[in-house]
Design a protein around this motif. Structure first.
Motif, PDB file in Angstrom:
ATOM      1  N   ALA A  43       0.856  -1.180   0.000  1.00 42.66           N
ATOM      2  CA  ALA A  43       0.000   0.000   0.000  1.00 42.66           C
ATOM      3  C   ALA A  43       0.891   1.229   0.000  1.00 42.66           C
ATOM      4  O   ALA A  43       1.930   1.253   0.651  1.00 42.66           O
ATOM      5  N   GLU A  45       0.758   5.714  -0.139  1.00 46.35           N
ATOM      6  CA  GLU A  45      -0.104   6.783   0.337  1.00 46.35           C
ATOM      7  C   GLU A  45      -1.180   7.136  -0.687  1.00 46.35           C
ATOM      8  O   GLU A  45      -1.060   6.805  -1.866  1.00 46.35           O
ATOM      9  N   ASN A  46      -2.233   7.767  -0.222  1.00 45.36           N
ATOM     10  CA  ASN A  46      -3.369   8.191  -1.045  1.00 45.36           C
ATOM     11  C   ASN A  46      -4.100   7.025  -1.689  1.00 45.36           C
ATOM     12  O   ASN A  46      -4.648   7.155  -2.782  1.00 45.36           O
ATOM     13  N   GLY A  47      -4.084   5.850  -1.062  1.00 42.94           N
ATOM     14  CA  GLY A  47      -4.866   4.721  -1.557  1.00 42.94           C
ATOM     15  C   GLY A  47      -4.285   4.000  -2.757  1.00 42.94           C
ATOM     16  O   GLY A  47      -4.930   3.138  -3.327  1.00 42.94           O
ATOM     17  N   LYS A  48      -3.085   4.307  -3.168  1.00 41.73           N
ATOM     18  CA  LYS A  48      -2.456   3.630  -4.305  1.00 41.73           C
ATOM     19  C   LYS A  48      -1.816   2.330  -3.831  1.00 41.73           C
ATOM     20  O   LYS A  48      -1.320   2.244  -2.726  1.00 41.73           O
ATOM     21  N   THR A  49      -1.838   1.323  -4.705  1.00 44.29           N
ATOM     22  CA  THR A  49      -1.234   0.037  -4.385  1.00 44.29           C
ATOM     23  C   THR A  49      -0.246  -0.338  -5.474  1.00 44.29           C
ATOM     24  O   THR A  49      -0.558  -0.279  -6.655  1.00 44.29           O
ATOM     25  N   ASP A  67      -4.407   2.864  -8.948  1.00 45.75           N
ATOM     26  CA  ASP A  67      -4.858   4.143  -8.400  1.00 45.75           C
ATOM     27  C   ASP A  67      -6.326   4.312  -8.749  1.00 45.75           C
ATOM     28  O   ASP A  67      -6.667   4.691  -9.865  1.00 45.75           O
ATOM     29  N   SER A  91      -8.295  -1.745  -4.520  1.00 45.77           N
ATOM     30  CA  SER A  91      -7.712  -0.616  -3.828  1.00 45.77           C
ATOM     31  C   SER A  91      -8.455  -0.342  -2.526  1.00 45.77           C
ATOM     32  O   SER A  91      -7.840  -0.027  -1.512  1.00 45.77           O
ATOM     33  N   ALA A  92      -9.759  -0.496  -2.558  1.00 49.54           N
ATOM     34  CA  ALA A  92     -10.545  -0.289  -1.345  1.00 49.54           C
ATOM     35  C   ALA A  92     -10.206  -1.338  -0.300  1.00 49.54           C
ATOM     36  O   ALA A  92     -10.064  -1.030   0.882  1.00 49.54           O
ATOM     37  N   ALA A  95      -6.794  -0.666   1.266  1.00 49.71           N
ATOM     38  CA  ALA A  95      -6.764   0.489   2.151  1.00 49.71           C
ATOM     39  C   ALA A  95      -7.254   0.142   3.550  1.00 49.71           C
ATOM     40  O   ALA A  95      -6.938   0.820   4.516  1.00 49.71           O
ATOM     41  N   ASN A  96      -8.021  -0.946   3.683  1.00 42.22           N
ATOM     42  CA  ASN A  96      -8.558  -1.338   4.997  1.00 42.22           C
ATOM     43  C   ASN A  96      -7.620  -2.169   5.786  1.00 42.22           C
ATOM     44  O   ASN A  96      -6.818  -2.835   5.564  1.00 42.22           O
TER      45      ASN A  96
END
Length: 96
Positions: A43, A45-49, A67, A91-92, A95-96
Motif C-alpha cells: 500500500a 499513500e493516497n490509496g495507491k497500491t 490508483d 484498492s478499497a 486500504a482497509n
C-alpha cells in the motif's frame, strides 16, 4: 500486447483476494494459461497500491500501480495502462 494487458489485469484482479497488507509484503501467486506468476503488493499513500512480480519460468517482470480504477505500469518491459472495476475493489480492500 493483448496478452500483456490480460496478465496485468489478472495481477490487479488478484488483489481482491487479499484481506490486508502486512508490514513486510507477502508473496502471492496466480496461474493463467498454464503459467504461474508471483508478486508482492504494498500500500502506498493516497490509496495507491503497488504490485510487482514476475512469471516463474521466464522471469518476465511486471510492475503495476493501482490508483482507483486506473492501473498503470509495465509488463515485460512494455507500458500498460487500463481501467478496471476490479482495481477499484482491490484498492478499497488494500486500504482497509
Amino acid at each position: 500486447m493483448r496478452k500483456i494487458a490480460f496478465i496485468a489485469a489478472a495481477a490487479a484482479t488478484a488483489l481482491i483476494s487479499t484481506v490486508g497488507i502486512a508490514a513486510e509484503p507477502a508473496q502471492q501467486r496466480f496461474t493463467h494459461e498454464g503459467r504461474t506468476y508471483v508478486y508482492t503488493q504494498t500500500a502506498r499513500e493516497n490509496g495507491k497500491t503497488l504490485i510487482e512480480g514476475h512469471e516463474v519460468d521466464s522471469h518476465e517482470k511486471f510492475r503495476l500501480l493501482v490508483d482507483g480504477d486506473r492501473v498503470r505500469g509495465t509488463s515485460n518491459g512494455y507500458p500498460v495502462s487500463f481501467r478496471t472495476r476490479s482495481a477499484v475493489v482491490a484498492s478499497a480492500a488494500a486500504a482497509n
